[in-house]
Design a protein around this motif. Sequence first.
Motif, PDB file in Angstrom:
ATOM      1  N   THR A   1      -7.312   2.838   6.129  1.00 49.33           N
ATOM      2  CA  THR A   1      -7.330   3.258   4.726  1.00 49.33           C
ATOM      3  C   THR A   1      -8.191   2.307   3.903  1.00 49.33           C
ATOM      4  O   THR A   1      -8.329   1.116   4.222  1.00 49.33           O
ATOM      5  CB  THR A   1      -5.909   3.294   4.116  1.00 49.33           C
TER       6      THR A   1
ATOM      7  N   ALA B   1      -7.481   1.209   0.974  1.00 48.92           N
ATOM      8  CA  ALA B   1      -6.610   0.209   0.350  1.00 48.92           C
ATOM      9  C   ALA B   1      -6.381  -0.974   1.287  1.00 48.92           C
ATOM     10  O   ALA B   1      -6.434  -2.131   0.860  1.00 48.92           O
ATOM     11  CB  ALA B   1      -5.280   0.843  -0.042  1.00 48.92           C
TER      12      ALA B   1
ATOM     13  N   GLN C   1      -9.574  -3.014   1.534  1.00 46.72           N
ATOM     14  CA  GLN C   1      -9.815  -3.746   0.298  1.00 46.72           C
ATOM     15  C   GLN C   1      -8.935  -5.000   0.222  1.00 46.72           C
ATOM     16  O   GLN C   1      -9.401  -6.065  -0.155  1.00 46.72           O
ATOM     17  CB  GLN C   1      -9.535  -2.858  -0.909  1.00 46.72           C
ATOM     18  N   HIS C   2      -7.662  -4.863   0.579  1.00 45.77           N
ATOM     19  CA  HIS C   2      -6.737  -5.996   0.502  1.00 45.77           C
ATOM     20  C   HIS C   2      -6.906  -6.984   1.646  1.00 45.77           C
ATOM     21  O   HIS C   2      -6.829  -8.194   1.448  1.00 45.77           O
ATOM     22  CB  HIS C   2      -5.286  -5.529   0.514  1.00 45.77           C
TER      23      HIS C   2
ATOM     24  N   ILE D   1       0.882  -1.165   0.000  1.00 47.13           N
ATOM     25  CA  ILE D   1       0.000   0.000   0.000  1.00 47.13           C
ATOM     26  C   ILE D   1       0.915   1.209   0.000  1.00 47.13           C
ATOM     27  O   ILE D   1       1.718   1.386   0.920  1.00 47.13           O
ATOM     28  CB  ILE D   1      -0.929   0.006   1.228  1.00 47.13           C
TER      29      ILE D   1
END
Length: 108
Positions: free
Chosen positions: A33, A35, A38-39, A19
């Motif tokens: 965050t 990101a 999402q991951h 990230i």
Amino acid sequence: MSQRPEGDVWANLFEFPLIETEQLLTQEELVETDAFKQHFGSSEVYQIGKTVKHVLSHQNIFANFYRIIKPVDLEQKKANWCYYNSENLDKLAKHKLIFTFIDKYMLN
């Protein structure tokens, strides 16, 4: 691990999922965050070691490495990630930042 694409300064080298941010974040800020969510969803994370400064000709990278305790379900694997047993990581081509991390924290 994912492989950097053609045309990248580290083309075809492998690295851990990453990230990128404009500024250094605390662990608490990182997990909030989009990101990260999402991951990794709501996975538990622990920082490994201290922030590493990696100097390139065109930029300085400040990297933190984290261990994901509760990884994403296997059914939700990321399509561009490759999965390897840790004992096979030494066979992959990696850039210096990743190589140094593995040498210091994973092979000892």
